[in-house]
Design a protein around this motif. Sequence first.
Motif, PDB file in Angstrom:
ATOM      1  N   CYS A 259       0.850  -1.190   0.000  1.00  0.00           N
ATOM      2  CA  CYS A 259       0.000   0.000   0.000  1.00  0.00           C
ATOM      3  C   CYS A 259       0.885   1.239   0.000  1.00  0.00           C
ATOM      4  O   CYS A 259       1.787   1.348   0.826  1.00  0.00           O
ATOM      5  CB  CYS A 259      -0.897  -0.019   1.241  1.00  0.00           C
TER       6      CYS A 259
ATOM      7  N   CYS B 245      -7.569   0.158   1.193  1.00  0.00           N
ATOM      8  CA  CYS B 245      -6.527  -0.736   1.704  1.00  0.00           C
ATOM      9  C   CYS B 245      -7.059  -1.489   2.909  1.00  0.00           C
ATOM     10  O   CYS B 245      -7.668  -0.906   3.800  1.00  0.00           O
ATOM     11  CB  CYS B 245      -5.288   0.081   2.081  1.00  0.00           C
TER      12      CYS B 245
ATOM     13  N   CYS C 127      -4.984  -0.071   6.267  1.00  0.00           N
ATOM     14  CA  CYS C 127      -5.118   1.294   6.801  1.00  0.00           C
ATOM     15  C   CYS C 127      -6.386   1.992   6.308  1.00  0.00           C
ATOM     16  O   CYS C 127      -6.715   3.065   6.795  1.00  0.00           O
ATOM     17  CB  CYS C 127      -3.897   2.135   6.443  1.00  0.00           C
TER      18      CYS C 127
ATOM     19  N   ALA D 233       0.190   4.087   0.969  1.00  0.00           N
ATOM     20  CA  ALA D 233      -0.074   4.932   2.134  1.00  0.00           C
ATOM     21  C   ALA D 233       0.580   4.366   3.394  1.00  0.00           C
ATOM     22  O   ALA D 233       1.240   5.080   4.143  1.00  0.00           O
ATOM     23  CB  ALA D 233      -1.579   5.093   2.340  1.00  0.00           C
ATOM     24  N   CYS D 234       0.386   3.053   3.685  1.00  0.00           N
ATOM     25  CA  CYS D 234       0.873   2.501   4.955  1.00  0.00           C
ATOM     26  C   CYS D 234       1.964   1.456   4.759  1.00  0.00           C
ATOM     27  O   CYS D 234       2.493   0.923   5.742  1.00  0.00           O
ATOM     28  CB  CYS D 234      -0.285   1.890   5.744  1.00  0.00           C
TER      29      CYS D 234
HETATM   30 ZN   LIG Z   1      -2.658   0.952   3.558  1.00  0.00          ZN
END
Ligand SMILES: [Zn+2]
Length: 286
Positions: A45, A70, A73, A47-48
């Motif tokens: 991911c 996701c 997260c 983002a995380c």
């Molecule tokens: Zn994520």
Amino acid sequence: MLTEVPREALVGVACVLGLVVGSFLNVVIHRLPRGESLVHPGSHCPACNAPVRWTDNVPLLAYFWLRGRCRACGARISLRYPAIEAITGLLFAAIAFRHGFVPMLPVWWAFGAALIAAAFIDLDHQIIPDEISLGGLALALLCVPALHAASGGSFASALRDSLGGALLGGGLFWLVGFAHARVSTALGRQFEHWPGEGERLPSPRSLDYWLWFPGVGFGDVKLLAMIGAVLGPWGVLQTLFAASLVGLALGLAWAAATRSLRAPFGFGPALAAGAVLVMLRSGVAL
Ligand SMILES: [Zn+2]
């Protein structure tokens, strides 16, 4: 016999193959222009950084059962990922429907995949990686004549078509870029990447003078050479014509939507779309 594969089955297999390849193209489009490895690390991911389980990596479908978020997260997954998978699946199916089970089929699929990657990388970064344009050119010069011979045609005439198409495509665009750069220089026009204060314009004795084209982009020259190696000289001319219409339509749509004439995309995506249209329409002589 090769030709006895039922077309419905072939189109179905092509669609699934296209979805899987489209999933890989998402990785290529994201990582290739950043110089990152295409295989390591596995999908994660953005983002995380949580790794994506293989069950959540199923093309197109995973987006729906994850509801576009996701699993770790909850960050929203861009709609572009399933869109590129769907586009690739549809294109692979359309190619199989149009051309049938022929020796050239893998080349048409690879060509379509390369065009999709080139178009989206160009949209994002205004570059077309050499791995796609020059790598594709080298592959096409090898594979197209060989497969043409495998389907009973003449290796020599197919090689001549491939080389001629590459030279015509690259040459035409090089000429446009070169003339544009020289005329712009003469008129004193400035571009974003134009030499700044204290920097001098390239002189005819430097390679930049011949290969550095602000405004047009040498990436398009290499892309059109690759397209020519697959589609041949006549296919290149058809591609340029189709790409001009696509580019004009995209530009007008953009201008109407934003009331601005400065569209933030180059000619690369239009060239890719034009080549796809030519491949699906004619299949050319090959
Ligand atoms: Zn994520």
